[in-house]
Design an enzyme around this catalytic site. Structure first.
Site, PDB file in Angstrom:
ATOM      1  N   HIS A  99       0.840  -1.205   0.000  1.00 16.75           N
ATOM      2  CA  HIS A  99       0.000   0.000   0.000  1.00 16.75           C
ATOM      3  C   HIS A  99       0.877   1.258   0.000  1.00 16.75           C
ATOM      4  O   HIS A  99       0.619   2.222  -0.709  1.00 16.75           O
ATOM      5  CB  HIS A  99      -0.869   0.050   1.259  1.00 16.75           C
ATOM      6  CG  HIS A  99      -1.846  -1.077   1.400  1.00 16.75           C
ATOM      7  ND1 HIS A  99      -1.766  -2.003   2.414  1.00 16.75           N
ATOM      8  CD2 HIS A  99      -2.933  -1.424   0.664  1.00 16.75           C
ATOM      9  CE1 HIS A  99      -2.755  -2.862   2.299  1.00 16.75           C
ATOM     10  NE2 HIS A  99      -3.481  -2.543   1.245  1.00 16.75           N
ATOM     11  N   GLN A 102     -17.814  -6.966  -1.476  1.00 15.76           N
ATOM     12  CA  GLN A 102     -16.887  -7.747  -2.309  1.00 15.76           C
ATOM     13  C   GLN A 102     -16.471  -9.059  -1.666  1.00 15.76           C
ATOM     14  O   GLN A 102     -15.673  -9.794  -2.230  1.00 15.76           O
ATOM     15  CB  GLN A 102     -15.674  -6.905  -2.699  1.00 15.76           C
ATOM     16  CG  GLN A 102     -14.704  -6.623  -1.572  1.00 15.76           C
ATOM     17  CD  GLN A 102     -13.623  -5.659  -2.017  1.00 15.76           C
ATOM     18  OE1 GLN A 102     -13.895  -4.496  -2.260  1.00 15.76           O
ATOM     19  NE2 GLN A 102     -12.393  -6.129  -2.136  1.00 15.76           N
ATOM     20  N   LEU A 126       3.304  -9.018  -0.585  1.00 13.99           N
ATOM     21  CA  LEU A 126       2.700  -8.506   0.644  1.00 13.99           C
ATOM     22  C   LEU A 126       1.190  -8.439   0.471  1.00 13.99           C
ATOM     23  O   LEU A 126       0.691  -8.118  -0.600  1.00 13.99           O
ATOM     24  CB  LEU A 126       3.263  -7.122   0.968  1.00 13.99           C
ATOM     25  CG  LEU A 126       4.763  -7.083   1.225  1.00 13.99           C
ATOM     26  CD1 LEU A 126       5.210  -5.668   1.560  1.00 13.99           C
ATOM     27  CD2 LEU A 126       5.155  -8.027   2.360  1.00 13.99           C
ATOM     28  N   SER A 163      -2.554  -7.931   3.141  1.00 13.80           N
ATOM     29  CA  SER A 163      -3.122  -7.841   4.501  1.00 13.80           C
ATOM     30  C   SER A 163      -3.495  -9.237   4.995  1.00 13.80           C
ATOM     31  O   SER A 163      -3.433  -9.518   6.192  1.00 13.80           O
ATOM     32  CB  SER A 163      -4.364  -6.950   4.499  1.00 13.80           C
ATOM     33  OG  SER A 163      -4.058  -5.712   3.912  1.00 13.80           O
ATOM     34  N   ARG A 164      -3.888 -10.098   4.070  1.00 13.16           N
ATOM     35  CA  ARG A 164      -4.291 -11.462   4.448  1.00 13.16           C
ATOM     36  C   ARG A 164      -3.127 -12.280   5.002  1.00 13.16           C
ATOM     37  O   ARG A 164      -3.356 -13.264   5.713  1.00 13.16           O
ATOM     38  CB  ARG A 164      -4.872 -12.193   3.241  1.00 13.16           C
ATOM     39  CG  ARG A 164      -6.308 -11.873   3.007  1.00 13.16           C
ATOM     40  CD  ARG A 164      -7.013 -13.034   2.299  1.00 13.16           C
ATOM     41  NE  ARG A 164      -8.456 -12.852   2.374  1.00 13.16           N
ATOM     42  CZ  ARG A 164      -9.149 -12.062   1.581  1.00 13.16           C
ATOM     43  NH1 ARG A 164      -8.538 -11.390   0.635  1.00 13.16           N
ATOM     44  NH2 ARG A 164     -10.458 -11.948   1.720  1.00 13.16           N
TER      45      ARG A 164
HETATM   46  P1  AMP Z   1      -6.378  -3.948  -0.449  1.00 10.83           P
HETATM   47  O1  AMP Z   1      -6.240  -3.136   0.799  1.00 10.83           O
HETATM   48  O2  AMP Z   1      -5.898  -5.353  -0.307  1.00 10.83           O
HETATM   49  O3  AMP Z   1      -7.746  -3.842  -1.068  1.00 10.83           O
HETATM   50  O4  AMP Z   1      -5.370  -3.303  -1.504  1.00 10.83           O
HETATM   51  C1  AMP Z   1      -5.432  -1.942  -1.832  1.00 10.83           C
HETATM   52  C2  AMP Z   1      -4.540  -1.688  -3.021  1.00 10.83           C
HETATM   53  O5  AMP Z   1      -3.198  -2.067  -2.704  1.00 10.83           O
HETATM   54  C3  AMP Z   1      -4.932  -2.518  -4.253  1.00 10.83           C
HETATM   55  O6  AMP Z   1      -4.819  -1.715  -5.409  1.00 10.83           O
HETATM   56  C4  AMP Z   1      -3.931  -3.639  -4.238  1.00 10.83           C
HETATM   57  O7  AMP Z   1      -3.688  -4.197  -5.508  1.00 10.83           O
HETATM   58  C5  AMP Z   1      -2.706  -2.928  -3.705  1.00 10.83           C
HETATM   59  N1  AMP Z   1      -1.751  -3.896  -3.140  1.00 10.83           N
HETATM   60  C6  AMP Z   1      -2.008  -4.861  -2.229  1.00 10.83           C
HETATM   61  N2  AMP Z   1      -0.901  -5.596  -1.988  1.00 10.83           N
HETATM   62  C7  AMP Z   1       0.073  -5.082  -2.778  1.00 10.83           C
HETATM   63  C8  AMP Z   1       1.454  -5.403  -3.013  1.00 10.83           C
HETATM   64  N3  AMP Z   1       2.050  -6.406  -2.376  1.00 10.83           N
HETATM   65  N4  AMP Z   1       2.138  -4.661  -3.901  1.00 10.83           N
HETATM   66  C9  AMP Z   1       1.555  -3.644  -4.560  1.00 10.83           C
HETATM   67  N5  AMP Z   1       0.263  -3.292  -4.398  1.00 10.83           N
HETATM   68  C10 AMP Z   1      -0.474  -3.989  -3.524  1.00 10.83           C
END
Ligand code: AMP
Length: 270
Positions: A33, A57, A179, A181-182
């Site tokens: 992020h 979602q 990386l 969050s999961r």
């Molecule tokens: P999320 O909080 O998982 O919905 O992710 C929010 C944004 O961060 C989305 O556009 C994801 O694709 C991006 N994101 C999550 N993990 C990564 C990562 N390891 N590298 C780059 N972008 C990420």
């Protein structure tokens, strides 16, 4: 840094800026992020980060419930980065009953995660349309880690709004695990295992690049990974990056993977 809770606060906060960068997230922020946020801070006059765990979602209620939430820590990170605005709406603000949006994926789109997580991308696109309407960002920064999400959101948002989607590279840990969050839901042993699986697919891709390959080679790799690591693979497919069609060449293609480690679902692409 301003924390915006209500949509009215937003109008006031964003009215004066012409080059607004937006980074939508579900929180539990990590370096993936942060890379998106830094890119927005570099490119845009103002950066707004949203934190909203979007119930629509999640195709599985328990997955929604156990999704990691760390708002206090997230706000600390965002403040340190000098983000201008953080938008943390509640469900009611996003889904006010007057605005119903019906998203229909085409048959061609119902592949990879869209095939296995019914309603997932409809929920993602729905919330992205709502957020884009509210925030009217110039640029939206999204990660290649969720490649199909990036692909579908780009298609829907750029054909309906002026906002541009900016793809950002996947950030990995030192073991090559993307990386996410999961990952917070994985124990140490599984984190190591997931890293090994990533490394194995990175070197598998290198080998594939030297020759044309058949479906059989991919199928064998899938079976081998499942047996060796004791995992359940939902899909392992090579697809073209431009149109997500199945591909028999590694050039301009990516290997897409979704699997379960115990009962945690992980996705990646290489
Ligand atoms: P999320 O909080 O998982 O919905 O992710 C929010 C944004 O961060 C989305 O556009 C994801 O694709 C991006 N994101 C999550 N993990 C990564 C990562 N390891 N590298 C780059 N972008 C990420």
């Amino acid at each position: 840094m301003k924390i915006l809770l209500r949509n009215n606060d937003l109008n006031e906060a964003l009215s004066f800026s012409s080059n607004v960068g937006f980074v939508p997230t579900m929180g539990s922020l990590h370096k993936g992020h942060i890379s998106l946020i830094k890119r927005s801070l570099n490119y845009c006059n103002k950066t707004i980060v949203s934190i909203f765990v979007n119930p629509k979602q999640f195709n599985n209620k328990s997955d929604y419930k156990r999704y990691p939430r760390n708002l206090k820590k997230d706000l600390k990170i965002l403040k340190k980065l000098n983000v201008n605005f953080v938008y943390t709406p509640n469900k009611k603000q996003i889904y006010n009953s007057r605005n119903k949006i019906k998203i229909q994926l085409t048959k061609k789109d119902k592949i990879l995660c869209a095939k296995y997580r019914k309603g997932h991308f409809e929920g993602v696109i729905d919330v992205m349309i709502r957020l884009t309407k509210i925030l009217k960002p110039t640029r939206i920064f999204m990660g290649e880690k969720d490649f199909q999400q990036l692909f579908l959101v780009k298609k829907f948002i750029e054909s309906n709004f002026k906002s541009k989607i900016i793809p950002c590279k996947t950030i990995r840990d030192k073991n090559k695990l993307a990386l996410s969050s999961r990952n917070l839901l994985l124990n140490k042993k599984d984190l190591i295992k997931a890293g090994k699986i990533s490394k194995e697919l990175i070197s598998f891709k290198k080998k594939l690049s030297k020759k044309n390959f058949t479906n059989k080679i991919i199928r064998l790799k899938k079976n081998e990974l499942e047996k060796f690591y004791g995992i359940n693979i939902e899909y392992l497919e090579v697809r073209n990056e431009k149109n997500l069609k199945l591909s028999k060449k590694i050039k301009n293609s990516r290997i897409f993977l979704a699997y379960y480690l115990n009962d945690i679902r992980l996705i990646d692409n290489f």
